[in-house]
Design a protein around this motif. Sequence first.
Motif, PDB file in Angstrom:
ATOM      1  N   VAL A 180       7.781   4.936 -10.423  1.00 32.57           N
ATOM      2  CA  VAL A 180       8.599   3.800  -9.973  1.00 32.57           C
ATOM      3  C   VAL A 180      10.017   3.915 -10.525  1.00 32.57           C
ATOM      4  O   VAL A 180      10.999   3.708  -9.801  1.00 32.57           O
ATOM      5  CB  VAL A 180       7.944   2.478 -10.407  1.00 32.57           C
ATOM      6  CG1 VAL A 180       8.848   1.298 -10.057  1.00 32.57           C
ATOM      7  CG2 VAL A 180       6.581   2.313  -9.746  1.00 32.57           C
ATOM      8  N   TYR A 212       1.172   7.643  -7.844  1.00 34.50           N
ATOM      9  CA  TYR A 212       0.087   7.026  -7.072  1.00 34.50           C
ATOM     10  C   TYR A 212      -1.174   7.901  -7.098  1.00 34.50           C
ATOM     11  O   TYR A 212      -2.287   7.393  -7.331  1.00 34.50           O
ATOM     12  CB  TYR A 212       0.569   6.817  -5.636  1.00 34.50           C
ATOM     13  CG  TYR A 212      -0.521   6.622  -4.618  1.00 34.50           C
ATOM     14  CD1 TYR A 212      -1.325   5.493  -4.622  1.00 34.50           C
ATOM     15  CD2 TYR A 212      -0.750   7.580  -3.623  1.00 34.50           C
ATOM     16  CE1 TYR A 212      -2.327   5.320  -3.684  1.00 34.50           C
ATOM     17  CE2 TYR A 212      -1.749   7.413  -2.676  1.00 34.50           C
ATOM     18  CZ  TYR A 212      -2.535   6.279  -2.710  1.00 34.50           C
ATOM     19  OH  TYR A 212      -3.524   6.108  -1.782  1.00 34.50           O
ATOM     20  N   HIS A 242       6.965   8.931  -6.652  1.00 32.29           N
ATOM     21  CA  HIS A 242       6.049   7.811  -6.410  1.00 32.29           C
ATOM     22  C   HIS A 242       4.664   8.317  -6.038  1.00 32.29           C
ATOM     23  O   HIS A 242       3.640   7.781  -6.498  1.00 32.29           O
ATOM     24  CB  HIS A 242       6.583   6.930  -5.267  1.00 32.29           C
ATOM     25  CG  HIS A 242       7.922   6.347  -5.530  1.00 32.29           C
ATOM     26  ND1 HIS A 242       9.053   6.772  -4.889  1.00 32.29           N
ATOM     27  CD2 HIS A 242       8.319   5.386  -6.400  1.00 32.29           C
ATOM     28  CE1 HIS A 242      10.096   6.097  -5.319  1.00 32.29           C
ATOM     29  NE2 HIS A 242       9.688   5.247  -6.236  1.00 32.29           N
ATOM     30  N   ILE A 278       9.653   5.668  -0.311  1.00 32.25           N
ATOM     31  CA  ILE A 278       8.654   6.404  -1.084  1.00 32.25           C
ATOM     32  C   ILE A 278       9.085   7.855  -1.240  1.00 32.25           C
ATOM     33  O   ILE A 278       9.363   8.541  -0.252  1.00 32.25           O
ATOM     34  CB  ILE A 278       7.278   6.349  -0.394  1.00 32.25           C
ATOM     35  CG1 ILE A 278       6.829   4.901  -0.187  1.00 32.25           C
ATOM     36  CG2 ILE A 278       6.241   7.111  -1.206  1.00 32.25           C
ATOM     37  CD1 ILE A 278       6.584   4.140  -1.453  1.00 32.25           C
TER      38      ILE A 278
END
Length: 426
Positions: A382, A312, A308, A304
């Motif tokens: 991603v 998120y 990311h 991560i």
Amino acid sequence: MLSAFRPPLFLMSALLWLLLSVLLGLYLLAAKAAGWTIVPQLRVMHVHMALVGGVAQMIFGALLTFIPPLLMVPFVLKKTRVFQYLLLNGGMLGMLAGFGTAYLTLVGYAGTAVALAFLLLLTDTIEMTRRSLSKSGLNLWFYGIAVLALLGGIGLGTSIAFGAFTPETVNLVRLAHLHLNLIGFVTLTVVGTMHNLFPTVTNTRLYSDRLAVTSFLTMPIGALGMVGGFLLVNPWVLLSAGGILLVGGSAYGWNILRTWLAAESRLSLPVLHLLCGTGWLILTMTAGVWIAWNDRIAPPVFSIGTAHLIGYSHMALVGFILQTIMGALSHLLPVILTLNRVTSQKKKRPYLDSLIALTERGKWLQLAALNFGTASLVGWGVSAGIFGLQAGPTKAFLWASAGLLLTAVGIFIAKIGLLLANRPPA
């Protein structure tokens, strides 16, 4: 003079801060895609403009609107409303000045001003509760927990600004501060409001009171557990709390979905925005539990990175929070404008229908742009982890997200302008 400081003023001021935050966020996206140098302070200014000036003030105005009817007491104009408005917006300006000049002590004092505004609102609510002849419902207790969480989150934030923590612990405290505000305050307030607002917008009754009670009981426990996990540096507490939060969120999401399926009015713009926002909330909670589990694996299944986490976090900030605000305002603004502008009972319905017709214009483009723009931002995060920040697919996701979100926000702001400009016939 005093009559101007009613809930609509707080709502419209919050909308202005949200617009400024979105424009700054789109600039940051474009700058990252173009490889420009970004001033670090702009990111934290963008976040606080959205959450403090926008979301927190929007919730403040909403609470002023919803609490008197819940308690069955009349809305009372008070001189403290002027003071509260100045505390919220002056505090926001102080935060921007403090972050811009790297003078964090000013940020601490500005955060204290915002906390004082909500503390005054809490005391007003307690006074109204004492005068009320009706029994306080669960959602009112939910609001109380949410405001206490906000005060705790601001307390942690001001402590950071005043330098109360060591460099080794400040990042964990910052995460606790963020989650207290986002989950403990914003999410709990939205969930508490939606159990009343969504049935009203869909013109039906809530599917299950038991599911609502499950959400009311589990989600505050999960939020408190997450904050404790950060402060105790215990990933197992974080993972367990995330699971509890997901249980409560799933009960809430299923309740909203079944309410929508049973409704006759399913496809209006406010209903679809609120439904999609609920979906993004469940996706965000699920992703959060997965991230917490992934961090417990050595080595982690998926590495991560910052990109990311940006993708998120914006599932919650844009997909859930911004979309829910757009849905709520699309429903509430026509009603508020009609009540304030039309006195004749015969003329209220035609004028309200004309305002609703304005909000429904281009709804599918607005919905698609906002949701696909959010999905593209997640795709950018991603893709950045797989291909790198400067890869072609990553840049394509970023530009697509910026264009789609700008389109959605532009349509929404244009509709707000049309609503405000549309006066009833003489």
